[in-house]
Scaffold this motif. Structure first.
Motif, PDB file in Angstrom:
ATOM      1  N   GLY A  13       0.840  -1.032  -0.036  1.00 39.58           N
ATOM      2  CA  GLY A  13       0.075   0.001   0.022  1.00 39.58           C
ATOM      3  C   GLY A  13       0.824   1.420   0.079  1.00 39.58           C
ATOM      4  O   GLY A  13       0.305   2.379   0.014  1.00 39.58           O
ATOM      5  N   VAL A  14       2.220   1.179   0.194  1.00 38.59           N
ATOM      6  CA  VAL A  14       2.897   2.424  -0.133  1.00 38.59           C
ATOM      7  C   VAL A  14       4.030   2.050  -1.088  1.00 38.59           C
ATOM      8  O   VAL A  14       4.205   1.155  -1.786  1.00 38.59           O
ATOM      9  N   ARG A  15       4.823   3.191  -1.383  1.00 40.37           N
ATOM     10  CA  ARG A  15       5.974   2.844  -2.267  1.00 40.37           C
ATOM     11  C   ARG A  15       7.202   3.487  -1.616  1.00 40.37           C
ATOM     12  O   ARG A  15       7.069   4.496  -1.017  1.00 40.37           O
ATOM     13  N   PRO A  16       8.404   3.316  -2.254  1.00 41.01           N
ATOM     14  CA  PRO A  16       9.582   3.748  -1.593  1.00 41.01           C
ATOM     15  C   PRO A  16       9.602   5.369  -1.998  1.00 41.01           C
ATOM     16  O   PRO A  16       9.109   5.768  -2.923  1.00 41.01           O
ATOM     17  N   PHE A  17      10.475   5.976  -1.121  1.00 39.56           N
ATOM     18  CA  PHE A  17      10.792   7.301  -1.206  1.00 39.56           C
ATOM     19  C   PHE A  17      11.699   7.266  -2.496  1.00 39.56           C
ATOM     20  O   PHE A  17      12.845   6.782  -2.548  1.00 39.56           O
ATOM     21  N   GLY A  18      11.524   8.059  -3.356  1.00 37.58           N
ATOM     22  CA  GLY A  18      12.441   8.065  -4.705  1.00 37.58           C
ATOM     23  C   GLY A  18      13.407   9.249  -4.492  1.00 37.58           C
ATOM     24  O   GLY A  18      13.737  10.196  -5.505  1.00 37.58           O
ATOM     25  N   ILE A  19      14.130   9.368  -3.391  1.00 37.49           N
ATOM     26  CA  ILE A  19      15.283  10.182  -3.245  1.00 37.49           C
ATOM     27  C   ILE A  19      16.438   9.572  -2.305  1.00 37.49           C
ATOM     28  O   ILE A  19      16.170   8.740  -1.620  1.00 37.49           O
ATOM     29  N   ALA A  20      17.744  10.080  -2.584  1.00 38.58           N
ATOM     30  CA  ALA A  20      18.797  10.004  -1.806  1.00 38.58           C
ATOM     31  C   ALA A  20      19.039  11.222  -1.189  1.00 38.58           C
ATOM     32  O   ALA A  20      18.726  12.381  -1.875  1.00 38.58           O
ATOM     33  N   THR A  21      19.836  11.222   0.082  1.00 40.85           N
ATOM     34  CA  THR A  21      20.121  12.546   0.777  1.00 40.85           C
ATOM     35  C   THR A  21      21.491  12.429   1.106  1.00 40.85           C
ATOM     36  O   THR A  21      22.283  11.500   1.393  1.00 40.85           O
ATOM     37  N   LEU A  22      21.990  13.513   1.549  1.00 39.31           N
ATOM     38  CA  LEU A  22      23.477  13.864   1.938  1.00 39.31           C
ATOM     39  C   LEU A  22      23.394  14.645   3.151  1.00 39.31           C
ATOM     40  O   LEU A  22      22.519  15.919   2.906  1.00 39.31           O
ATOM     41  N   VAL A  23      23.509  14.439   4.164  1.00 40.81           N
ATOM     42  CA  VAL A  23      23.215  15.316   5.738  1.00 40.81           C
ATOM     43  C   VAL A  23      24.515  15.812   6.209  1.00 40.81           C
ATOM     44  O   VAL A  23      25.427  14.766   6.611  1.00 40.81           O
ATOM     45  N   ALA A  24      24.616  17.056   6.487  1.00 39.36           N
ATOM     46  CA  ALA A  24      25.887  17.370   6.856  1.00 39.36           C
ATOM     47  C   ALA A  24      25.842  18.065   8.252  1.00 39.36           C
ATOM     48  O   ALA A  24      24.633  18.587   8.527  1.00 39.36           O
ATOM     49  N   GLY A  25      26.787  18.030   9.129  1.00 38.87           N
ATOM     50  CA  GLY A  25      26.774  19.136  10.275  1.00 38.87           C
ATOM     51  C   GLY A  25      28.077  18.644  11.046  1.00 38.87           C
ATOM     52  O   GLY A  25      29.016  18.147  10.694  1.00 38.87           O
ATOM     53  N   PHE A  26      27.923  18.775  12.396  1.00 33.54           N
ATOM     54  CA  PHE A  26      29.165  18.630  13.403  1.00 33.54           C
ATOM     55  C   PHE A  26      28.846  17.604  14.368  1.00 33.54           C
ATOM     56  O   PHE A  26      27.709  17.735  14.913  1.00 33.54           O
TER      57      PHE A  26
END
Length: 250
Positions: A123-136
């Motif tokens: 009943g759902v589908r995967p998120f069609g995104i990849a992410t880069l998360v930056a910080g400290f």
């Protein structure tokens, strides 16, 4: 049987086709580059050509998630908005419960967990995104820059430099592997990020967004004029190298 119809059914050779199609959506998206330096992380993304009457401020590929973390994404913008809002809510909930800012790793792990949930239920589908998360991160006492990646399958991993999105991600990753150095300063990180993007961007600074993530002053978006100076410096160096090579051949 059509194994690509149902999200929860493996094909006989162990594939989840809907997840692979989501990764294809990422490959069809804009390129995003992340480079970790000694005291900063630089995120640079390809900005696709906008309609003449469109306000460019409404299309952002680099966004703040929390006071201490910034995210760049490749893939479907609408999916990204939903995942980013979920992550922002989780960051606020964490602050309320723990009276402290969530770490970048915690947010990356939360996003990966959310993306993985959408590969395991009907009943759902995967998120069609990849992410880069930056910080400290302050795990070892002294704040250190960190860079994490998540993908539609729900995995998250830490990187020194990484490329997501676009058809040329593999060759750009090889470029970063060849040119990356430990503990680079801010200017070198920006130059390397822009240099990688110039491999896929035709119009130079006009079609790039570059963000420097620093400790304290978390998110600094570079102006187009600042990026243009870097682009012209890279082009001048390339021309100089060609001239020397030509002179050497003669």
């Amino acid at each position: 049987m059509s194994y690509d119809r149902a999200i929860t059914v493996f094909s006989p050779d162990g594939h989840l086709f809907q997840v692979e199609y989501a990764m294809e959506a990422v490959r069809r998206g804009s390129t995003a580059v992340g480079v970790r330096g000694g005291k900063c992380v630089v995120l640079a993304v390809e900005r696709r050509a906008l309609a003449k009457l469109q306000d460019p401020r409404t299309i952002r590929k680099i966004v703040p998630v929390d006071e201490s973390s910034v995210l760049a994404f490749a893939g479907l913008t609408a999916d990204a908005r939903v995942l980013i809002n979920k992550t922002r809510s989780e960051a606020q909930s964490y602050r309320l419960t723990c009276e402290d800012a969530p770490s970048v790793e915690y947010l990356a792990r939360y996003m990966a967990r959310t993306q993985q949930k959408y590969t395991q239920r009907g009943g759902v589908r995967p998120f069609g995104i990849a992410t880069l998360v930056a910080g400290f991160s302050s795990d070892s006492g002294e704040p250190k820059p960190v860079l994490y990646q998540t993908d539609p399958a729900g995995t998250h991993s830490s990187w020194k430099a990484q490329v997501i999105g676009g058809r040329n991600a593999k060759s750009l990753r090889e470029f970063l592997e060849k040119n990356y150095e430990e503990e680079m300063d801010e200017a070198t990180c920006v130059r390397l990020s822009v240099q990688a993007l110039l491999e896929v961007v035709d119009s130079g600074a006009k079609n790039m967004e570059v963000c420097i993530v620093r400790e304290g002053d978390v998110m600094h978006m570079m102006e187009e004029a600042e990026v243009d100076v870097v682009v012209k410096g890279i082009e001048a160096t390339a021309e100089e190298g060609k001239s020397k090579a030509t002179a050497g051949d003669e």
